[in-house]
Design a protein around this motif. Structure first.
Motif, PDB file in Angstrom:
ATOM      1  N   ILE A  16       0.839  -1.206   0.000  1.00 14.21           N
ATOM      2  CA  ILE A  16       0.000   0.000   0.000  1.00 14.21           C
ATOM      3  C   ILE A  16       0.872   1.252   0.000  1.00 14.21           C
ATOM      4  N   GLU A  17       1.885   1.257   0.851  1.00 14.74           N
ATOM      5  CA  GLU A  17       2.748   2.418   1.015  1.00 14.74           C
ATOM      6  C   GLU A  17       3.536   2.753  -0.251  1.00 14.74           C
ATOM      7  N   MET A  18       4.017   1.725  -0.943  1.00 15.41           N
ATOM      8  CA  MET A  18       4.840   1.961  -2.119  1.00 15.41           C
ATOM      9  C   MET A  18       4.085   2.668  -3.234  1.00 15.41           C
ATOM     10  N   GLY A  19       2.767   2.453  -3.297  1.00 10.95           N
ATOM     11  CA  GLY A  19       1.969   3.126  -4.316  1.00 10.95           C
ATOM     12  C   GLY A  19       1.747   4.595  -4.010  1.00 10.95           C
ATOM     13  N   GLN A  20       2.073   5.016  -2.784  1.00  6.03           N
ATOM     14  CA  GLN A  20       1.809   6.387  -2.370  1.00  6.03           C
ATOM     15  C   GLN A  20       3.053   7.267  -2.366  1.00  6.03           C
ATOM     16  N   ILE A  21       4.243   6.666  -2.307  1.00  2.00           N
ATOM     17  CA  ILE A  21       5.483   7.447  -2.277  1.00  2.00           C
ATOM     18  C   ILE A  21       5.881   7.811  -3.700  1.00  2.00           C
ATOM     19  N   LYS A  22       5.977   9.108  -3.976  1.00  2.00           N
ATOM     20  CA  LYS A  22       6.320   9.579  -5.318  1.00  2.00           C
ATOM     21  C   LYS A  22       7.791   9.982  -5.420  1.00  2.00           C
ATOM     22  N   ASP A  23       8.402  10.402  -4.315  1.00  2.00           N
ATOM     23  CA  ASP A  23       9.786  10.848  -4.336  1.00  2.00           C
ATOM     24  C   ASP A  23      10.724   9.651  -4.426  1.00  2.00           C
ATOM     25  N   LEU A  24      11.578   9.621  -5.459  1.00  2.00           N
ATOM     26  CA  LEU A  24      12.433   8.469  -5.708  1.00  2.00           C
ATOM     27  C   LEU A  24      13.435   8.232  -4.584  1.00  2.00           C
ATOM     28  N   ASP A  25      14.059   9.289  -4.084  1.00  2.00           N
ATOM     29  CA  ASP A  25      15.058   9.128  -3.026  1.00  2.00           C
ATOM     30  C   ASP A  25      14.426   8.606  -1.737  1.00  2.00           C
ATOM     31  N   LEU A  26      13.266   9.133  -1.404  1.00  2.00           N
ATOM     32  CA  LEU A  26      12.547   8.660  -0.225  1.00  2.00           C
ATOM     33  C   LEU A  26      12.140   7.205  -0.397  1.00  2.00           C
ATOM     34  N   LEU A  27      11.727   6.853  -1.615  1.00  2.00           N
ATOM     35  CA  LEU A  27      11.332   5.486  -1.918  1.00  2.00           C
ATOM     36  C   LEU A  27      12.512   4.526  -1.738  1.00  2.00           C
ATOM     37  N   LEU A  28      13.670   4.894  -2.264  1.00  2.00           N
ATOM     38  CA  LEU A  28      14.850   4.040  -2.140  1.00  2.00           C
ATOM     39  C   LEU A  28      15.243   3.829  -0.685  1.00  2.00           C
ATOM     40  N   GLU A  29      15.175   4.885   0.099  1.00  2.00           N
ATOM     41  CA  GLU A  29      15.508   4.781   1.522  1.00  2.00           C
ATOM     42  C   GLU A  29      14.537   3.845   2.242  1.00  2.00           C
ATOM     43  N   ARG A  30      13.255   3.972   1.921  1.00  2.00           N
ATOM     44  CA  ARG A  30      12.234   3.134   2.556  1.00  2.00           C
ATOM     45  C   ARG A  30      12.393   1.670   2.149  1.00  2.00           C
ATOM     46  N   ILE A  31      12.682   1.436   0.870  1.00  2.00           N
ATOM     47  CA  ILE A  31      12.897   0.079   0.375  1.00  2.00           C
ATOM     48  C   ILE A  31      14.033  -0.578   1.151  1.00  2.00           C
ATOM     49  N   LEU A  32      15.136   0.138   1.293  1.00  2.00           N
ATOM     50  CA  LEU A  32      16.313  -0.413   1.954  1.00  2.00           C
ATOM     51  C   LEU A  32      16.055  -0.670   3.437  1.00  2.00           C
ATOM     52  N   THR A  33      15.375   0.241   4.089  1.00  2.00           N
ATOM     53  CA  THR A  33      15.067   0.078   5.512  1.00  2.00           C
ATOM     54  C   THR A  33      14.197  -1.153   5.748  1.00  2.00           C
ATOM     55  N   LEU A  34      13.144  -1.302   4.948  1.00  2.00           N
ATOM     56  CA  LEU A  34      12.251  -2.442   5.109  1.00  2.00           C
ATOM     57  C   LEU A  34      12.944  -3.761   4.770  1.00  2.00           C
ATOM     58  N   ALA A  35      13.730  -3.752   3.710  1.00  2.00           N
ATOM     59  CA  ALA A  35      14.437  -4.973   3.312  1.00  2.00           C
ATOM     60  C   ALA A  35      15.373  -5.439   4.428  1.00  2.00           C
ATOM     61  N   ARG A  36      16.114  -4.515   5.010  1.00  2.00           N
ATOM     62  CA  ARG A  36      17.027  -4.862   6.111  1.00  2.00           C
ATOM     63  C   ARG A  36      16.262  -5.403   7.308  1.00  2.00           C
ATOM     64  N   THR A  37      15.116  -4.813   7.593  1.00  2.00           N
ATOM     65  CA  THR A  37      14.294  -5.269   8.720  1.00  2.00           C
ATOM     66  C   THR A  37      13.816  -6.697   8.499  1.00  2.00           C
ATOM     67  N   PHE A  38      13.413  -7.006   7.266  1.00  2.00           N
ATOM     68  CA  PHE A  38      12.873  -8.335   6.954  1.00  2.00           C
ATOM     69  C   PHE A  38      13.875  -9.448   7.209  1.00  2.00           C
ATOM     70  N   VAL A  39      15.131  -9.190   6.883  1.00  2.00           N
ATOM     71  CA  VAL A  39      16.134 -10.259   7.002  1.00  2.00           C
ATOM     72  C   VAL A  39      17.149  -9.995   8.118  1.00  2.00           C
ATOM     73  N   HIS A  40      16.878  -8.974   8.923  1.00  2.00           N
ATOM     74  CA  HIS A  40      17.740  -8.616  10.060  1.00  2.00           C
ATOM     75  C   HIS A  40      19.188  -8.415   9.611  1.00  2.00           C
ATOM     76  N   ALA A  41      19.355  -7.568   8.580  1.00  2.00           N
ATOM     77  CA  ALA A  41      20.683  -7.276   8.039  1.00  2.00           C
ATOM     78  C   ALA A  41      21.263  -6.023   8.690  1.00  2.00           C
ATOM     79  N   ASP A  42      22.529  -6.079   9.006  1.00  2.00           N
ATOM     80  CA  ASP A  42      23.218  -4.934   9.604  1.00  2.00           C
ATOM     81  C   ASP A  42      23.350  -3.791   8.609  1.00  2.00           C
ATOM     82  N   ALA A  43      23.510  -4.132   7.338  1.00  2.00           N
ATOM     83  CA  ALA A  43      23.735  -3.103   6.321  1.00  2.00           C
ATOM     84  C   ALA A  43      23.086  -3.509   5.011  1.00  2.00           C
TER      85      ALA A  43
END
Length: 199
Positions: A16-43
């Motif tokens: 739902i959230e990804m369809g609402q974010i229009k700013d590319l830089d904000l989108l990339l940051e959110r993608i990376l944050t969520l991906a790291r959370t999913f797999v418990h990655a340090d970086a």
């Protein structure tokens, strides 16, 4: 760490959230944050395809962030790597194959890709486990690479990424690629309109 139920709920929210974010830089940051959370990655890092190159556009590193003074942000330099089989990210972008590497410092000798140790040396960081997946649109166009670094267990010890991590990240990457593709098209349209307005 997220439970299985929490991961499923987070995936639904993400869609739902990804369809609402229009700013590319904000989108990339959110993608990376969520991906790291999913797999418990340090970086983690995101590379975006630019012709026959991958452009390093976003990074997060919990260990390095904790070393910073309060209020400071991690500084990184944008760079590019060729889309070929010589680097890990380049190989994934070139072949479309996921790579799950338990320890990048102990790669088999019969493979084409190598781990670039320069970042570790400059940042005083040690990369071990790495999970790298392509970001592909629904048409099969690879538009980037998502890379997770150093999977942590419940005691914050570095361990390899699991097959379960692969499933979650692949599903996540598919959705992220669609949103990223949409944001790139939006940015391109805006830039074209600005350019036309100057004529």
């Amino acid at each position: 760490m997220l439970s299985e139920r929490e991961k499923i709920l987070e995936l639904l929210r993400f869609g739902i959230e990804m369809g609402q974010i229009k700013d590319l830089d904000l989108l990339l940051e959110r993608i990376l944050t969520l991906a790291r959370t999913f797999v418990h990655a340090d970086a983690g890092s995101i590379y975006v395809s630019d012709g026959d190159l991958l452009k390093f556009v976003q990074t997060q590193n919990e260990t390095l962030t904790k070393r910073l003074a309060p209020g400071k942000k991690l500084v990184y330099h944008t760079f590019t790597v060729p889309i070929d089989n010589m680097s890990i990210a380049g190989y994934v972008a070139n072949t479309g194959k996921l790579l799950n590497i338990p320890d990048v410092y102990h790669l088999p000798e019969d493979i084409s890709y190598q781990f670039g140790r320069k970042f570790d040396q400059v940042a005083n960081y040690k990369t071990h486990s790495m999970l790298t997946v392509p970001l592909s649109t629904t048409q099969g166009v690879r538009i980037g690479v998502l890379q997770m670094i150093n999977r942590l267990d419940s005691a914050n010890e570095i361990i390899p990424f699991s097959q379960e991590d692969e499933y979650f990240i692949q599903y996540f990457a598919n959705n992220a690629a669609v949103a990223l593709d949409r944001a790139q098209m939006t940015r391109a349209i805006i830039l074209r309109m600005i350019s036309m307005a100057k004529l």
